[in-house]
Design an enzyme around this catalytic site. Structure first.
Site, PDB file in Angstrom:
ATOM      1  N   ASN A  57       8.282  34.715 -37.438  1.00  0.00           N
ATOM      2  CA  ASN A  57       9.331  34.994 -38.411  1.00  0.00           C
ATOM      3  C   ASN A  57      10.725  34.885 -37.788  1.00  0.00           C
ATOM      4  O   ASN A  57      11.429  33.899 -37.997  1.00  0.00           O
ATOM      5  CB  ASN A  57       9.113  36.387 -39.009  1.00  0.00           C
ATOM      6  CG  ASN A  57       9.992  36.646 -40.219  1.00  0.00           C
ATOM      7  OD1 ASN A  57      10.942  35.928 -40.475  1.00  0.00           O
ATOM      8  ND2 ASN A  57       9.664  37.679 -40.970  1.00  0.00           N
ATOM      9  N   ASP A  58      11.098  35.860 -36.965  1.00  0.00           N
ATOM     10  CA  ASP A  58      12.452  35.858 -36.413  1.00  0.00           C
ATOM     11  C   ASP A  58      12.747  34.597 -35.597  1.00  0.00           C
ATOM     12  O   ASP A  58      13.869  34.105 -35.614  1.00  0.00           O
ATOM     13  CB  ASP A  58      12.657  37.094 -35.531  1.00  0.00           C
ATOM     14  CG  ASP A  58      12.609  38.372 -36.355  1.00  0.00           C
ATOM     15  OD1 ASP A  58      12.945  38.295 -37.557  1.00  0.00           O
ATOM     16  OD2 ASP A  58      12.231  39.417 -35.808  1.00  0.00           O
ATOM     17  N   VAL A  59      11.731  34.067 -34.893  1.00  0.00           N
ATOM     18  CA  VAL A  59      11.990  32.932 -34.008  1.00  0.00           C
ATOM     19  C   VAL A  59      12.203  31.623 -34.764  1.00  0.00           C
ATOM     20  O   VAL A  59      12.515  30.603 -34.162  1.00  0.00           O
ATOM     21  CB  VAL A  59      10.846  32.740 -32.968  1.00  0.00           C
ATOM     22  CG1 VAL A  59      10.748  33.948 -32.068  1.00  0.00           C
ATOM     23  CG2 VAL A  59       9.526  32.450 -33.645  1.00  0.00           C
TER      24      VAL A  59
END
Lengths: 98, 466
Positions: free
Chosen positions: B392-394
């Protein structure tokens, strides 16, 4: 340890740190986990210190601490090297035929 | 010079050389296994040489201790699941740190037992060994408990936490000065030991589960430095050198991990990132427009099967779901259709540096198919489909575009540059950083809602039917 030996040892420590930086800086990300578990096994080197302080023939606090330290450090050394080997044998360039 | 002394020191030089050569060989996948073996031979030589020291007489007990440690270590090494590797390394770090601290305490105690004033250099290095070794031990045990799920992985923050840590450190400093002046006060010495053990706990508690790659790397470095400190105490050069080597390697990995998250080490250690407080601002920062397009596995399989090039982006969600074997199956099916498949690995994709690579290697993925962030990002422009599994964040484009986002500046895998993106995810929840992800709302993005393992397995069987 006298102050002279302490200074000499500091030289060794600083030099080894720089050499370590140079050697390890080039390890690619793919191998970071094995690098960590392998260097982890090397940090079990304190087993040498443990052997020396556990060496006395009579029982005392130092010997008992040394023996416990031997057990812990040996787990570190043996576990670290074996698990690294287990990981590295999975890294293959081409797909292995099953 | 005595012959025995010379022989031991020469063996240490051989061992040291093997450590350096071994670590150097660890730098390339082709030679890494040999490198590890060389380092282990070095360790064996060092241990045998030390057993020849003339003050080592207690052979019976020593061999029992070595045998016990070897058996336990071997069992751990063969039993551990590859997904649990961070815990394993964490625990081993802790054992190494504990052993070093015990060596420092033991040597100091030897002087006290002989009612002999230890030289001040011994006292200082022993205190350093106690501090670093103690923090490494309890810190690693805490990291282990967090990763293993024995305690909550969320940051545990309480008021005055930093003040408490400051007081503990200050107390250690004052106690150390006292011990240097009056070494025979064993209560104070034990009090200092206790302080360092508490410090390890309070140091790791406020750090979130997602920041464990940094913590594990840092503790790895500490375990090496603790070994070095023990080396100063017992005056053994090999301990100092090997410890410094490990200390350097841990620091390098720590810096790499921090860079991959675009955060300073201080921020990782002290900010309580991912706890309620910091996440609140993040959600407010990301205003999201657009609608989410959801597809089923059949459509997904069509997109993947008729693509020319596919890049798979595995995240920690894939590892948790143990979906790596299903992923491999999907990739095999795609490759038999002539699709070019690559894997894109973000540096913090797992719970420790390089963790994802090990998991994929275990699933029999050849390592030349794995691409690092810097290598794969330029290739996304020519990629037909990017398949994001449990990450997600990456892959959040806000890290590039949105200056207000808490993750702004973090290097990401630029999957939004691919022609299409398929995201496999359980629901619309935010990632570890608690930030909304614009990627999910883009026109080119399709969502496949479900557990990573089920969805990938269904994709694989649908692709096979094409």
């Amino acid at each position: 340890m006298s102050t002279e030996t302490l200074i000499a040892s500091l030289f060794v420590f600083i030099l080894a740190s720089f050499a370590g930086f140079e050697v390890i800086n080039k390890v690619p990300p793919t191998l970071h986990t094995p690098l960590m578990s392998g260097s982890n096994a090397i940090s079990g080197i304190s087993v040498l210190g443990a052997l020396i302080i556990a060496g006395e023939a009579s029982w005392n606090v130092t010997v008992i601490l040394g023996l416990i330290a031997i057990v812990l450090a040996t787990i570190n050394v043996v576990g670290g090297f074996l698990v690294t080997d287990r990981m590295l044998q999975m890294f293959k360039k081409k797909e292995a035929k099953v | 010079m005595e012959l025995r002394f010379t022989a031991i020191q020469l063996s240490y030089i051989v061992a040291m050389t093997l450590f350096f050569v071994g670590l150097k060989e660890l730098g390339s996948p082709a030679t890494a296994r040999k490198g590890n073996t060389l380092a282990s031979v070095g360790m064996l030589i060092a241990i045998v040489a030390t057993l020849l020291e003339k003050q080592v007489l207690n052979y019976g007990m020593i061999f029992i201790a070595i045998a016990l440690g070897s058996v336990l270590g071997a069992v751990m090494a063969y039993k551990v699941e590859m997904t649990d590797m961070p815990q394993m390394v964490g625990l081993l770090n802790g054992f190494g740190g504990a052993a070093s601290a015990m060596v420092a305490v033991g040597e100091f105690w030897r002087y006290l037992a002989m009612s002999q004033n230890p030289p001040s250099s011994t006292t200082i290095t022993a205190l350093l060994g106690v501090l670093i070794g103690g923090v490494t031990f309890t810190g690693s045990v805490m990291a282990f408990a967090k990763l293993q799920g024995l305690i909550t992985g969320a940051p545990v923050v309480f008021p005055a936490q930093k003040i408490l840590n400051g007081l503990l450190l200050g107390g250690f400093l004052i106690g150390s000065i006292y011990i240097c002046l009056h070494p025979f006060n064993s209560q104070i010495f034990l009090g200092l030991l206790l302080i360092s053990l508490i410090l390890g706990v309070t140091f790791v508690l406020p750090i979130g589960g997602g920041d464990m790659p940094v913590v594990i790397s840092l503790l790895n470095s500490f375990s090496g430095l603790a070994g070095s400190a023990a080396g100063f105490v017992v005056n053994n050069n090999l301990l100092i050198i090997a410890g410094a080597l490990v200390g350097a390697s841990g620091i390098i990995l720590t810096v790499i991990m921090c860079k991959a998250m675009n955060r300073s080490l201080a921020n990782v250690l002290f900010a309580g990132f991912g706890s309620g407080e910091s996440a609140g601002g993040g959600v407010a920062g990301g205003t999201v427009e657009g609608t989410v397009k959801s597809i089923d596995t059949e459509e997904g399989a069509m997109m993947l099967g008729y693509a020319r090039s596919v890049v798979i982006v595995p995240g920690y969600g894939m590892a948790v779901a143990q979906a790596q074997h299903s992923v491999k199956e999907l990739v095999d099916a795609l490759e038999s259709l002539g699709v070019d498949v690559k894997y894109a690995i973000h540096p913090v994709a797992g719970r420790m540096p390089g963790h994802m690579n090990v998991l994929l290697a275990e699933a029999n993925v050849p390592y030349p198919q794995l691409y690092d962030m810097d290598d794969i990002n330029p290739m996304f422009d020519t990629t037909d489909v990017a398949l994001v599994i449990g990450a997600n964040d990456v892959v959040n484009p806000a890290a590039k575009d949105d200056k207000n986002s808490p993750i702004y500046g973090m290097p990401i895998l630029e999957v939004d540059r691919a022609k299409h993106t398929i995201v496999i995810k359980r629901g619309m929840s935010t990632g570890f950083a608690g930030v909304e992800n614009d990627l999910f709302y883009k026109d080119k993005t399709m969502m496949l809602f479900g557990s990573a393992k089920d969805m990938v397995a269904k994709l694989a069987s649908d692709v096979k039917q094409l």
